[in-house]
Design a protein around this motif. Sequence first.
Motif, mmCIF file in Angstrom:
data_model
loop_
_atom_site.group_PDB
_atom_site.id
_atom_site.type_symbol
_atom_site.label_atom_id
_atom_site.label_comp_id
_atom_site.label_asym_id
_atom_site.label_seq_id
_atom_site.Cartn_x
_atom_site.Cartn_y
_atom_site.Cartn_z
ATOM 1 N N VAL A 53 0.877 -1.170 0.000
ATOM 2 C CA VAL A 53 0.000 0.000 0.000
ATOM 3 C C VAL A 53 0.912 1.217 0.000
ATOM 4 O O VAL A 53 1.807 1.314 0.837
ATOM 5 C CB VAL A 53 -0.913 0.022 1.255
ATOM 6 C CG1 VAL A 53 -1.850 1.211 1.204
ATOM 7 C CG2 VAL A 53 -1.687 -1.269 1.390
ATOM 8 N N ASP A 54 0.675 2.134 -0.928
ATOM 9 C CA ASP A 54 1.499 3.336 -1.016
ATOM 10 C C ASP A 54 0.891 4.420 -0.124
ATOM 11 O O ASP A 54 -0.175 4.948 -0.429
ATOM 12 C CB ASP A 54 1.552 3.803 -2.482
ATOM 13 C CG ASP A 54 2.496 4.976 -2.660
ATOM 14 O OD1 ASP A 54 3.159 5.350 -1.669
ATOM 15 O OD2 ASP A 54 2.574 5.505 -3.770
ATOM 16 N N ASP A 55 1.569 4.733 0.981
ATOM 17 C CA ASP A 55 1.090 5.779 1.885
ATOM 18 C C ASP A 55 1.806 7.074 1.510
ATOM 19 O O ASP A 55 2.852 7.410 2.057
ATOM 20 C CB ASP A 55 1.377 5.374 3.333
ATOM 21 C CG ASP A 55 0.712 6.312 4.321
ATOM 22 O OD1 ASP A 55 0.279 7.401 3.903
ATOM 23 O OD2 ASP A 55 0.627 5.949 5.505
ATOM 24 N N LEU A 56 1.214 7.762 0.545
ATOM 25 C CA LEU A 56 1.854 8.953 -0.017
ATOM 26 C C LEU A 56 2.024 10.034 1.051
ATOM 27 O O LEU A 56 3.051 10.711 1.094
ATOM 28 C CB LEU A 56 0.982 9.468 -1.175
ATOM 29 C CG LEU A 56 1.613 10.359 -2.217
ATOM 30 C CD1 LEU A 56 2.821 9.718 -2.852
ATOM 31 C CD2 LEU A 56 0.575 10.682 -3.294
ATOM 32 N N LEU A 109 5.017 -3.447 -9.497
ATOM 33 C CA LEU A 109 3.981 -2.420 -9.476
ATOM 34 C C LEU A 109 4.242 -1.318 -8.453
ATOM 35 O O LEU A 109 3.744 -0.210 -8.596
ATOM 36 C CB LEU A 109 2.611 -3.063 -9.225
ATOM 37 C CG LEU A 109 2.197 -4.151 -10.237
ATOM 38 C CD1 LEU A 109 0.825 -4.695 -9.908
ATOM 39 C CD2 LEU A 109 2.217 -3.624 -11.670
ATOM 40 N N PHE A 110 5.015 -1.618 -7.386
ATOM 41 C CA PHE A 110 5.246 -0.622 -6.332
ATOM 42 C C PHE A 110 6.719 -0.235 -6.182
ATOM 43 O O PHE A 110 7.035 0.694 -5.455
ATOM 44 C CB PHE A 110 4.741 -1.146 -4.984
ATOM 45 C CG PHE A 110 3.249 -1.118 -4.850
ATOM 46 C CD1 PHE A 110 2.607 0.006 -4.348
ATOM 47 C CD2 PHE A 110 2.479 -2.200 -5.236
ATOM 48 C CE1 PHE A 110 1.239 0.040 -4.231
ATOM 49 C CE2 PHE A 110 1.104 -2.167 -5.127
ATOM 50 C CZ PHE A 110 0.474 -1.051 -4.620
ATOM 51 N N PRO A 133 3.643 1.528 -11.684
ATOM 52 C CA PRO A 133 2.357 2.175 -11.922
ATOM 53 C C PRO A 133 1.364 2.142 -10.762
ATOM 54 O O PRO A 133 0.410 2.919 -10.771
ATOM 55 C CB PRO A 133 1.799 1.410 -13.127
ATOM 56 C CG PRO A 133 2.547 0.145 -13.174
ATOM 57 C CD PRO A 133 3.883 0.419 -12.586
ATOM 58 N N MET A 134 1.545 1.287 -9.767
ATOM 59 C CA MET A 134 0.582 1.303 -8.671
ATOM 60 C C MET A 134 0.933 2.328 -7.597
ATOM 61 O O MET A 134 0.187 2.505 -6.650
ATOM 62 C CB MET A 134 0.447 -0.096 -8.047
ATOM 63 C CG MET A 134 -0.399 -1.057 -8.848
ATOM 64 S SD MET A 134 -2.063 -0.457 -9.176
ATOM 65 C CE MET A 134 -2.801 -0.654 -7.562
ATOM 66 N N ARG A 135 2.047 3.025 -7.735
ATOM 67 C CA ARG A 135 2.324 4.122 -6.811
ATOM 68 C C ARG A 135 1.314 5.234 -7.056
ATOM 69 O O ARG A 135 0.932 5.494 -8.198
ATOM 70 C CB ARG A 135 3.752 4.630 -7.018
ATOM 71 C CG ARG A 135 4.772 3.634 -6.493
ATOM 72 C CD ARG A 135 6.099 4.320 -6.312
ATOM 73 N NE ARG A 135 7.061 3.400 -5.698
ATOM 74 C CZ ARG A 135 8.188 3.783 -5.115
ATOM 75 N NH1 ARG A 135 8.482 5.067 -5.073
ATOM 76 N NH2 ARG A 135 9.008 2.918 -4.580
ATOM 77 N N ARG A 136 0.897 5.882 -5.984
ATOM 78 C CA ARG A 136 -0.197 6.847 -6.092
ATOM 79 C C ARG A 136 0.193 8.060 -6.930
ATOM 80 O O ARG A 136 -0.691 8.753 -7.443
ATOM 81 C CB ARG A 136 -0.636 7.319 -4.700
ATOM 82 C CG ARG A 136 -1.188 6.229 -3.823
ATOM 83 C CD ARG A 136 -2.525 5.706 -4.272
ATOM 84 N NE ARG A 136 -3.573 6.678 -4.131
ATOM 85 C CZ ARG A 136 -4.868 6.366 -4.231
ATOM 86 N NH1 ARG A 136 -5.243 5.122 -4.434
ATOM 87 N NH2 ARG A 136 -5.779 7.289 -4.109
ATOM 88 N N PHE A 138 2.034 7.966 -9.691
ATOM 89 C CA PHE A 138 2.307 7.616 -11.092
ATOM 90 C C PHE A 138 1.256 8.294 -11.960
ATOM 91 O O PHE A 138 0.067 8.212 -11.659
ATOM 92 C CB PHE A 138 2.241 6.095 -11.273
ATOM 93 C CG PHE A 138 2.703 5.621 -12.625
ATOM 94 C CD1 PHE A 138 4.039 5.387 -12.870
ATOM 95 C CD2 PHE A 138 1.786 5.421 -13.649
ATOM 96 C CE1 PHE A 138 4.468 4.956 -14.117
ATOM 97 C CE2 PHE A 138 2.215 4.992 -14.898
ATOM 98 C CZ PHE A 138 3.553 4.755 -15.129
#
Lengths: 152, 376
Positions: A53-56, A109-110, A133-136, A138
């Motif tokens: 999970v990308d916690d931006l 993806l992350f 590409p699954m980074r928020r 991207f």
Amino acid sequence: MSDQPAAVRLTAALPAAWRDAARLEAHAADLPAVARFVRDRLGYAMLTNLTAVDDLARGEIEVVYHVVSPAGGAPLAFRARTPRAAARLPSLVACWPGAELQEREAYDLFGVTFDGHPDLRRIYLWDDFVGHPMRRDFPRQGDKYIAGAGEE
Amino acid sequence: MSAHESQLLQVNIGPQHPSTHGVFRMEVTLDGETVVALRPVFGYLHRNHEQLAEASSYIQTMPYTDRLDYFNSMTSNYGYALAVERLAGIEVPQRASYIRALMSELTRILNHATAIGFMINDMGAWHTALQFGMREREKILDLFEMASGARMMCNYFRFGGVVRDLPPEFLPYFDQLMRGLPAFFDEFEQLLRDNEIIVARSSGIGILPRDVAAGYSVTGPVLRGSGVPYDIRRAEPYGIYGELAFDIPVGSVGDVYDRTLVRFAEMRQSYRILQQIRERLPDTGGGHINPALANFGKQKALRPPAGEAYARVESPKGELGFYLVSDGSTQPYRYKVRAPSFINLTPLGAMCRGHLLADVVVILGSIDIVMGEVDR
């Protein structure tokens, strides 16, 4: 959702391993020890789900592990966090061979590098693809791979 | 005896190959006809399904889950609905749970009937055996069409229930199907179970031993074929499965033949479950959907509270899980599909090593994959 008695046993047995014991969030370096305890002492023989999970907002990527026991019951979820800029965690393939393709997916993806993975390569995207590409952050539109993207 | 120089040969099976069940490639290293190493290559059908879901409202993703395992859209719908219901704390009425289980078990029968048929295709018994499975599948698809309006892309589930109740013509046609199913099982097994081609091509092939199967995270008939009685309907019951009587068939050796036998036996268990559901269905209460969410506008406006949920169902191929993280908005912050066909491919290389090239497609067929779910 998670298996509560097992979580209590886990935090009691490895008191120093946690960055946030209430969420079962381990220090990255302690992840292999946590995994071995979960598998050998608590009986969770299957790593059923591994994802990131990308916690931006906090600049971190969290990797979540769901493990289950073949005897049944709800999964136990534990996790570890790593900075987005240099995302690295120890691989758990040595503990659960079932992590192999799932860690490759999180890498692709992350952009999380799993140290000790036997064959860490992109899995869905081609080798010279740039970015994860699954980074928020991207770009969801206008990337160079979409036909006609540069034409307007 | 003369010594021959031998050299390893690299062969690509796929991505365009009739026995890779879609666009899937295996890089095989051969010594003569014996497999030395096998590397699966993924991604030909990758469309970043997960990112599309994260850019959509919760209900917009429901029809898209149909396209994961496009043979079994009903169970894909079920897994996603369950995860959102767990995240948002939505109750499901009793009747809706019965209808959901009914659709899931019909799905299991159609999947196994065709999975066995497709595997026998890969053995060279081209399409004849498959037609027996396809014939029953057609009848089940007719039922799906009556209930949902579509045969394969059903989009039948909603948060809190299903989109509409069973139409009046559904149960008579269902009863007719049920009367015919035992004869179908008998005939199908009689033709195939002891069939010489199948026994010769599948016993002792692609063994996944019991003690390593769980470590590879395989689930469904692959895990049970290796002798581990693990079924999510029993391990962590959802819907009405806690109230139903059924057995969990397991294999003993963990070879291709065991996985096939497990599928034969599971179809009969699904039939048993369907009998129990049919008996109790007229007395179920509560309607087909939670009244608070019966209006489609309510489904569209759903904002689950911030938090996370992981829910899983026993899809015909194994554990289908959905992991959701909500930030309180109308779109999921994180949406992840734990696809059984994808993870069941983890031990493929180990299972094929030492077997002949012709066995590779049979071993792959016995895992029962669908690329819509593998590549996502």
